[in-house]
Enzyme design. Structure first.
Site, PDB file in Angstrom:
ATOM      1  N   GLY A  74       0.827  -1.202   0.000  1.00  0.00           N
ATOM      2  CA  GLY A  74       0.000   0.000   0.000  1.00  0.00           C
ATOM      3  C   GLY A  74       0.858   1.248   0.000  1.00  0.00           C
ATOM      4  O   GLY A  74       1.959   1.253   0.566  1.00  0.00           O
ATOM      5  N   GLN A 114       2.887  10.065   0.766  1.00  0.00           N
ATOM      6  CA  GLN A 114       4.202   9.447   0.998  1.00  0.00           C
ATOM      7  C   GLN A 114       5.193   9.772  -0.115  1.00  0.00           C
ATOM      8  O   GLN A 114       6.399   9.607   0.067  1.00  0.00           O
ATOM      9  CB  GLN A 114       4.065   7.922   1.129  1.00  0.00           C
ATOM     10  CG  GLN A 114       3.298   7.485   2.361  1.00  0.00           C
ATOM     11  CD  GLN A 114       3.141   5.987   2.396  1.00  0.00           C
ATOM     12  OE1 GLN A 114       2.189   5.442   1.861  1.00  0.00           O
ATOM     13  NE2 GLN A 114       4.078   5.283   3.004  1.00  0.00           N
ATOM     14  N   CYS A 166       5.164   0.108   7.189  1.00  0.00           N
ATOM     15  CA  CYS A 166       4.876   1.252   6.326  1.00  0.00           C
ATOM     16  C   CYS A 166       6.131   1.570   5.540  1.00  0.00           C
ATOM     17  O   CYS A 166       7.226   1.565   6.103  1.00  0.00           O
ATOM     18  CB  CYS A 166       4.468   2.460   7.183  1.00  0.00           C
ATOM     19  SG  CYS A 166       4.078   3.938   6.222  1.00  0.00           S
ATOM     20  N   LEU A 167       5.972   1.868   4.258  1.00  0.00           N
ATOM     21  CA  LEU A 167       7.141   2.210   3.442  1.00  0.00           C
ATOM     22  C   LEU A 167       7.825   3.476   3.951  1.00  0.00           C
ATOM     23  O   LEU A 167       8.999   3.677   3.675  1.00  0.00           O
ATOM     24  CB  LEU A 167       6.726   2.368   1.968  1.00  0.00           C
ATOM     25  CG  LEU A 167       6.386   1.041   1.273  1.00  0.00           C
ATOM     26  CD1 LEU A 167       5.759   1.290  -0.090  1.00  0.00           C
ATOM     27  CD2 LEU A 167       7.643   0.182   1.137  1.00  0.00           C
ATOM     28  N   HIS A 219      -5.119   1.824   7.128  1.00  0.00           N
ATOM     29  CA  HIS A 219      -3.749   2.360   7.232  1.00  0.00           C
ATOM     30  C   HIS A 219      -3.535   3.471   6.197  1.00  0.00           C
ATOM     31  O   HIS A 219      -3.014   4.542   6.524  1.00  0.00           O
ATOM     32  CB  HIS A 219      -2.757   1.207   7.021  1.00  0.00           C
ATOM     33  CG  HIS A 219      -1.322   1.605   6.965  1.00  0.00           C
ATOM     34  ND1 HIS A 219      -0.404   1.224   7.917  1.00  0.00           N
ATOM     35  CD2 HIS A 219      -0.621   2.352   6.069  1.00  0.00           C
ATOM     36  CE1 HIS A 219       0.783   1.727   7.611  1.00  0.00           C
ATOM     37  NE2 HIS A 219       0.686   2.408   6.473  1.00  0.00           N
ATOM     38  N   GLU A 220      -3.971   3.219   4.958  1.00  0.00           N
ATOM     39  CA  GLU A 220      -3.770   4.213   3.887  1.00  0.00           C
ATOM     40  C   GLU A 220      -4.659   5.437   4.091  1.00  0.00           C
ATOM     41  O   GLU A 220      -4.240   6.570   3.815  1.00  0.00           O
ATOM     42  CB  GLU A 220      -4.028   3.584   2.516  1.00  0.00           C
ATOM     43  CG  GLU A 220      -3.113   2.400   2.161  1.00  0.00           C
ATOM     44  CD  GLU A 220      -1.646   2.680   2.368  1.00  0.00           C
ATOM     45  OE1 GLU A 220      -1.212   3.834   2.178  1.00  0.00           O
ATOM     46  OE2 GLU A 220      -0.910   1.741   2.751  1.00  0.00           O
ATOM     47  N   HIS A 248      -3.080   7.920   6.343  1.00  0.00           N
ATOM     48  CA  HIS A 248      -2.081   8.784   5.671  1.00  0.00           C
ATOM     49  C   HIS A 248      -2.737  10.053   5.113  1.00  0.00           C
ATOM     50  O   HIS A 248      -2.137  11.129   5.136  1.00  0.00           O
ATOM     51  CB  HIS A 248      -1.417   8.039   4.512  1.00  0.00           C
ATOM     52  CG  HIS A 248      -0.290   7.133   4.910  1.00  0.00           C
ATOM     53  ND1 HIS A 248       0.852   7.592   5.546  1.00  0.00           N
ATOM     54  CD2 HIS A 248      -0.097   5.801   4.742  1.00  0.00           C
ATOM     55  CE1 HIS A 248       1.683   6.574   5.751  1.00  0.00           C
ATOM     56  NE2 HIS A 248       1.128   5.474   5.267  1.00  0.00           N
TER      57      HIS A 248
HETATM   58  C1  QAP Z   1       0.644  -0.746   4.826  1.00  0.00           C
HETATM   59  O1  QAP Z   1       2.863  -1.103   4.083  1.00  0.00           O
HETATM   60  C2  QAP Z   1       0.325  -1.992   5.616  1.00  0.00           C
HETATM   61  O2  QAP Z   1       9.454  -1.695   6.758  1.00  0.00           O
HETATM   62  C3  QAP Z   1       1.537  -0.944   3.626  1.00  0.00           C
HETATM   63  O3  QAP Z   1      11.521  -2.282   5.159  1.00  0.00           O
HETATM   64  C4  QAP Z   1       1.306  -2.929   5.978  1.00  0.00           C
HETATM   65  O4  QAP Z   1       3.584  -1.851   2.122  1.00  0.00           O
HETATM   66  C5  QAP Z   1      -0.957  -2.224   6.027  1.00  0.00           C
HETATM   67  C6  QAP Z   1       7.627  -2.212   3.663  1.00  0.00           C
HETATM   68  C7  QAP Z   1       0.976  -4.065   6.701  1.00  0.00           C
HETATM   69  C8  QAP Z   1      -1.285  -3.365   6.749  1.00  0.00           C
HETATM   70  C9  QAP Z   1      -0.336  -4.295   7.079  1.00  0.00           C
HETATM   71  C10 QAP Z   1       7.903  -1.938   4.989  1.00  0.00           C
HETATM   72  C11 QAP Z   1       8.683  -2.527   2.825  1.00  0.00           C
HETATM   73  C12 QAP Z   1       6.261  -2.160   3.134  1.00  0.00           C
HETATM   74  C13 QAP Z   1       9.192  -1.970   5.469  1.00  0.00           C
HETATM   75  C14 QAP Z   1       3.846  -1.591   3.268  1.00  0.00           C
HETATM   76  C15 QAP Z   1      10.263  -2.275   4.629  1.00  0.00           C
HETATM   77  C16 QAP Z   1       9.996  -2.558   3.298  1.00  0.00           C
HETATM   78  C17 QAP Z   1       5.194  -1.709   3.841  1.00  0.00           C
HETATM   79 CO    CO Z   2       2.032   3.598   5.333  1.00  0.00          CO
END
Ligand code: QAP
Ligand code: CO
Length: 177
Positions: free
Chosen positions: A46, A51, A91-92, A133-134, A137
């Site tokens: 996501g 971001q 989270c990215l 989550h999104e 943001h």
């Molecule tokens: C949001 O998050 C989300 O720490 C999206 O080193 C995540 O795509 C909602 C990511 C989980 C619900 C559950 C995170 C990539 C990606 C990191 C992501 C990383 C590399 C996170």
């Molecule tokens: Co995020």
């Protein structure tokens, strides 16, 4: 298409409130495509426009195993939330950190798609959590706002140190604080 640079917590630009998209035109479609490319490359499930420093109400997601089910929500509105569940989130914009967050189990949202057509989506599981989550943001909120201040401050200190030292140390994900 091109990949866009992702802002990292605690960058104050992540705290901006996103404005609604006035018209889904070619520039918005281009933004959606660039956000999808950026998300898939990360890789992530996501990404919100804020971001990539675009304060508009645009998010992209793909929680499928095959990474072949892109979903785009423009100007999303929550119609219903039901139940609660706890899930580990990342989270990215908070690279290397994952924490349990409590959210609604089920969500109904109305939004515009990549072509500007209105649709309603009712879902649960990982996608429901990802949407919440999104949507956070879009209000300048991050998942770290849902955890303890102590944990948040540790994450902030670590990411600030990484950013001062350049990207080198941030590649060493998930190490002890
Ligand atoms: C949001 O998050 C989300 O720490 C999206 O080193 C995540 O795509 C909602 C990511 C989980 C619900 C559950 C995170 C990539 C990606 C990191 C992501 C990383 C590399 C996170
Ligand atoms: Co995020």
């Amino acid at each position: 298409m091109s990949q866009l640079p992702i802002l990292t917590f605690p960058d104050p630009r992540l705290r901006q409130k996103a404005r609604p998209v006035q018209r889904v035109d070619a520039a918005i479609m281009r933004l959606v495509d660039d956000m999808l490319e950026t998300m898939y490359a990360a890789p992530g499930i996501g990404l919100a426009a804020i971001q990539v420093n675009v304060p508009l109400q645009v998010v992209v997601m793909d929680v499928s195993e095959q990474h072949d089910s892109p979903l785009c929500l423009i100007n999303p509105q929550v119609l219903a939330l039901e139940g609660t569940e706890q899930r580990e989130e990342g989270c990215l914009s908070v690279p290397g950190f994952y924490e349990k967050v409590t959210r609604a189990e089920r969500i109904t949202v109305q939004a515009l798609d990549r072509l500007g057509a209105a649709f309603t989506l009712e879902t649960d599981g990982l996608l429901a959590v990802c949407i919440q989550h999104e949507l956070d943001h879009l209000n300048g909120k991050l998942f770290v706002d849902h955890i303890s201040m102590l944990k948040r401050q540790r994450i902030r200190a670590k990411l600030e140190r990484d950013q001062r030292n350049g990207a080198a140390t941030s590649s060493k994900r998930g190490e002890a604080l």
